[in-house]
Design an enzyme around this catalytic site. Sequence first.
Site, PDB file in Angstrom:
ATOM      1  N   ARG A 136       0.812  -1.217   0.000  1.00 22.99           N
ATOM      2  CA  ARG A 136       0.000   0.000   0.000  1.00 22.99           C
ATOM      3  C   ARG A 136       0.854   1.280   0.000  1.00 22.99           C
ATOM      4  O   ARG A 136       0.502   2.271   0.626  1.00 22.99           O
ATOM      5  CB  ARG A 136      -0.950   0.049   1.215  1.00 22.99           C
ATOM      6  CG  ARG A 136      -2.106  -0.897   1.108  1.00 22.99           C
ATOM      7  CD  ARG A 136      -3.168  -0.343   0.156  1.00 22.99           C
ATOM      8  NE  ARG A 136      -4.242  -1.306  -0.002  1.00 22.99           N
ATOM      9  CZ  ARG A 136      -5.332  -1.331   0.754  1.00 22.99           C
ATOM     10  NH1 ARG A 136      -5.507  -0.441   1.693  1.00 22.99           N
ATOM     11  NH2 ARG A 136      -6.242  -2.234   0.542  1.00 22.99           N
ATOM     12  N   ARG A 167      -7.008  11.324  -7.236  1.00 22.71           N
ATOM     13  CA  ARG A 167      -8.191  10.492  -7.034  1.00 22.71           C
ATOM     14  C   ARG A 167      -9.435  11.298  -6.637  1.00 22.71           C
ATOM     15  O   ARG A 167     -10.528  10.724  -6.514  1.00 22.71           O
ATOM     16  CB  ARG A 167      -7.909   9.447  -5.941  1.00 22.71           C
ATOM     17  CG  ARG A 167      -7.238   8.154  -6.404  1.00 22.71           C
ATOM     18  CD  ARG A 167      -8.176   7.261  -7.190  1.00 22.71           C
ATOM     19  NE  ARG A 167      -9.523   7.228  -6.635  1.00 22.71           N
ATOM     20  CZ  ARG A 167      -9.895   6.581  -5.530  1.00 22.71           C
ATOM     21  NH1 ARG A 167      -9.038   5.867  -4.861  1.00 22.71           N
ATOM     22  NH2 ARG A 167     -11.144   6.627  -5.093  1.00 22.71           N
ATOM     23  N   ARG A 178      -3.647   6.513   0.056  1.00 24.20           N
ATOM     24  CA  ARG A 178      -4.066   7.696   0.802  1.00 24.20           C
ATOM     25  C   ARG A 178      -3.031   8.367   1.676  1.00 24.20           C
ATOM     26  O   ARG A 178      -3.234   9.499   2.102  1.00 24.20           O
ATOM     27  CB  ARG A 178      -5.313   7.374   1.631  1.00 24.20           C
ATOM     28  CG  ARG A 178      -6.552   7.452   0.759  1.00 24.20           C
ATOM     29  CD  ARG A 178      -7.762   6.951   1.484  1.00 24.20           C
ATOM     30  NE  ARG A 178      -7.581   5.542   1.780  1.00 24.20           N
ATOM     31  CZ  ARG A 178      -8.474   4.784   2.408  1.00 24.20           C
ATOM     32  NH1 ARG A 178      -9.589   5.322   2.828  1.00 24.20           N
ATOM     33  NH2 ARG A 178      -8.249   3.512   2.616  1.00 24.20           N
ATOM     34  N   TYR A 233     -14.972 -12.190   0.349  1.00 24.00           N
ATOM     35  CA  TYR A 233     -15.710 -10.991  -0.094  1.00 24.00           C
ATOM     36  C   TYR A 233     -16.970 -11.379  -0.860  1.00 24.00           C
ATOM     37  O   TYR A 233     -18.036 -10.784  -0.673  1.00 24.00           O
ATOM     38  CB  TYR A 233     -14.825 -10.087  -0.961  1.00 24.00           C
ATOM     39  CG  TYR A 233     -13.871  -9.251  -0.142  1.00 24.00           C
ATOM     40  CD1 TYR A 233     -14.340  -8.239   0.690  1.00 24.00           C
ATOM     41  CD2 TYR A 233     -12.495  -9.475  -0.184  1.00 24.00           C
ATOM     42  CE1 TYR A 233     -13.465  -7.488   1.469  1.00 24.00           C
ATOM     43  CE2 TYR A 233     -11.616  -8.727   0.585  1.00 24.00           C
ATOM     44  CZ  TYR A 233     -12.105  -7.737   1.408  1.00 24.00           C
ATOM     45  OH  TYR A 233     -11.250  -6.993   2.172  1.00 24.00           O
ATOM     46  N   ASP A 251      -6.734  -3.358  -7.456  1.00 22.05           N
ATOM     47  CA  ASP A 251      -7.309  -3.927  -6.243  1.00 22.05           C
ATOM     48  C   ASP A 251      -7.602  -5.396  -6.502  1.00 22.05           C
ATOM     49  O   ASP A 251      -7.784  -5.806  -7.649  1.00 22.05           O
ATOM     50  CB  ASP A 251      -8.591  -3.197  -5.839  1.00 22.05           C
ATOM     51  CG  ASP A 251      -9.012  -3.576  -4.423  1.00 22.05           C
ATOM     52  OD1 ASP A 251      -8.530  -2.954  -3.463  1.00 22.05           O
ATOM     53  OD2 ASP A 251      -9.797  -4.542  -4.274  1.00 22.05           O
TER      54      ASP A 251
HETATM   55  O1  CP3 Z   1      -0.084  -1.781  -2.318  1.00 22.10           O
HETATM   56  C1  CP3 Z   1      -0.337  -0.923  -3.201  1.00 22.10           C
HETATM   57  O2  CP3 Z   1       0.101   0.226  -3.155  1.00 22.10           O
HETATM   58  C2  CP3 Z   1      -1.145  -1.339  -4.437  1.00 22.10           C
HETATM   59  C3  CP3 Z   1      -2.509  -1.120  -4.388  1.00 22.10           C
HETATM   60  C4  CP3 Z   1      -3.474  -2.057  -3.681  1.00 22.10           C
HETATM   61  C5  CP3 Z   1      -4.787  -1.627  -3.365  1.00 22.10           C
HETATM   62  N1  CP3 Z   1      -5.478  -2.699  -2.891  1.00 22.10           N
HETATM   63  C6  CP3 Z   1      -5.298  -0.282  -3.584  1.00 22.10           C
HETATM   64  C7  CP3 Z   1      -6.448   0.178  -2.771  1.00 22.10           C
HETATM   65  C8  CP3 Z   1      -3.385  -3.404  -3.338  1.00 22.10           C
HETATM   66  C9  CP3 Z   1      -2.195  -4.339  -3.435  1.00 22.10           C
HETATM   67  C10 CP3 Z   1      -4.659  -3.794  -2.839  1.00 22.10           C
HETATM   68  C11 CP3 Z   1      -4.996  -5.170  -2.441  1.00 22.10           C
HETATM   69  C12 CP3 Z   1      -6.158  -5.399  -1.551  1.00 22.10           C
HETATM   70  N2  CP3 Z   1      -7.416  -4.863  -1.640  1.00 22.10           N
HETATM   71  C13 CP3 Z   1      -6.168  -6.321  -0.491  1.00 22.10           C
HETATM   72  C14 CP3 Z   1      -4.997  -7.172  -0.096  1.00 22.10           C
HETATM   73  C15 CP3 Z   1      -4.005  -6.377   0.657  1.00 22.10           C
HETATM   74  C16 CP3 Z   1      -4.366  -6.118   2.098  1.00 22.10           C
HETATM   75  O3  CP3 Z   1      -4.525  -4.959   2.437  1.00 22.10           O
HETATM   76  O4  CP3 Z   1      -4.438  -7.100   2.835  1.00 22.10           O
HETATM   77  C17 CP3 Z   1      -7.446  -6.301   0.087  1.00 22.10           C
HETATM   78  C18 CP3 Z   1      -7.899  -7.123   1.264  1.00 22.10           C
HETATM   79  C19 CP3 Z   1      -8.224  -5.377  -0.662  1.00 22.10           C
HETATM   80  C20 CP3 Z   1      -9.657  -5.031  -0.443  1.00 22.10           C
HETATM   81  C21 CP3 Z   1      -9.766  -3.592  -0.126  1.00 22.10           C
HETATM   82  N3  CP3 Z   1      -9.727  -2.610  -1.077  1.00 22.10           N
HETATM   83  C22 CP3 Z   1      -9.855  -2.966   1.148  1.00 22.10           C
HETATM   84  C23 CP3 Z   1      -9.938  -3.689   2.469  1.00 22.10           C
HETATM   85  C24 CP3 Z   1      -9.853  -1.576   0.927  1.00 22.10           C
HETATM   86  C25 CP3 Z   1      -9.826  -0.465   1.948  1.00 22.10           C
HETATM   87  C26 CP3 Z   1     -11.144   0.208   2.162  1.00 22.10           C
HETATM   88  C27 CP3 Z   1     -10.951   1.576   2.802  1.00 22.10           C
HETATM   89  O5  CP3 Z   1     -11.320   2.544   2.133  1.00 22.10           O
HETATM   90  O6  CP3 Z   1     -10.440   1.636   3.916  1.00 22.10           O
HETATM   91  C28 CP3 Z   1      -9.788  -1.380  -0.475  1.00 22.10           C
HETATM   92  C29 CP3 Z   1      -9.742  -0.112  -1.194  1.00 22.10           C
HETATM   93  C30 CP3 Z   1      -8.408   0.278  -1.706  1.00 22.10           C
HETATM   94  N4  CP3 Z   1      -7.562  -0.530  -2.392  1.00 22.10           N
HETATM   95  C31 CP3 Z   1      -7.840   1.563  -1.630  1.00 22.10           C
HETATM   96  C32 CP3 Z   1      -6.614   1.513  -2.313  1.00 22.10           C
HETATM   97  C33 CP3 Z   1      -5.632   2.622  -2.559  1.00 22.10           C
HETATM   98  C34 CP3 Z   1      -8.472   2.754  -0.966  1.00 22.10           C
HETATM   99  C35 CP3 Z   1      -9.519   3.318  -1.844  1.00 22.10           C
HETATM  100  C36 CP3 Z   1      -9.427   4.819  -1.932  1.00 22.10           C
HETATM  101  O7  CP3 Z   1      -8.312   5.353  -2.065  1.00 22.10           O
HETATM  102  O8  CP3 Z   1     -10.496   5.426  -1.916  1.00 22.10           O
END
Ligand code: CP3
Length: 322
Positions: A5, A18, A9, A129, A54
Amino acid sequence: MWFMRQAGRSLPEYRRVRADVPMLEACARPDMIVEITMQPVRRHGVDAAIYFSDIVVPLKAIGVDLDIKPGVGPVVADPIRDAEGVKRLRDLEPDDVHYVTEAVGELVGELGDTPLIGFAGAPFTLASYLIEGGPSKNHERTKALMYGEPELWDELMRRLAAITLEFLRVQIAAGASAVQLFDSWAGALSAEDYRASVLPHSAWIFERLQDADVPRIHFGVGTGELLSLLSEAGADVVGVDWRVPLDKAAQRVQPGTALQGNLDPATLFAPWDVVADRTRDVLSRGAAAEGHVFNLGHGVLPTTDPDVLTRLTHLVHEETER
Ligand code: CP3
């Protein structure tokens, strides 16, 4: 070294690009993918980029009605709980994610010698999910299906494994030089359940990636009791969260397996001296492994000060240059 990540953010430049673009729209636009993937590489000087996307992107691409809700995570309109639902999951074709091929190609050109890590969600985490309909603390419906309808569970896992494999192959074919399989919620399972109901499907993916000749990373959270099984599934590198010191983790994985991790992401909110001491501790314990990719134990928390990430990157580089 890189940070899970690292894009996202914690970076003001990410929040800016974004601002008016929903997450899943950003994940389908090569211009946004390239910019967001490059941001942490430019800012921190980390050793690798991770493809911005994602884990639910390939599911969306085959027509699953889902969205990513800010502050919540993926939400599925019509959760999968029976054979009809499982049948709706069709195979992923490379053309479904043509924007991935485009974006990876552009990124590889822009990154030069810096590797690009591709990734996908593992079948169990994706299944959770899809079955729960969104993020879940206890995964109760997922386990109910796994325990109560093992044949349907296997069919669901087989379909998800095929989708995940194809999504990774698309990224590798376009130039990704390593891949990470995120089984973020695998730690919810006992070793026995993981071995019987999950490991065969993740192992199937790793086996089929063997001839792609790129390092394969396998990551989960809360997986102290599962590290040997995550390794047995066939990874070259096992990702470790902050709960197990790397020297101990090294004893739990197969010979020849490298480790990735494992500074607690919450440490970055403590005074710098603490961050530096704990980082040096992670590095010295990591030296017990067959190889060590420095990372956090899970993703960068959204309110992390990005300057601390930059400083940490410099520290790790200084400490490992010797
Ligand atoms: O690591 C990186 O920089 C690459 C980007 C990345 C994202 N999601 C971007 C994202 C990666 C590798 C993921 C994988 C992902 N997504 C996982 C596995 C990694 C982990 O954290 O265990 C999981 C479980 C998800 C599912 C998911 N997507 C969650 C739990 C969330 C967070 C929700 C929140 O808003 O708190 C997301 C959304 C997400 N994925 C964001 C980003 C940058 C945030 C969305 C935003 O910016 O509005």
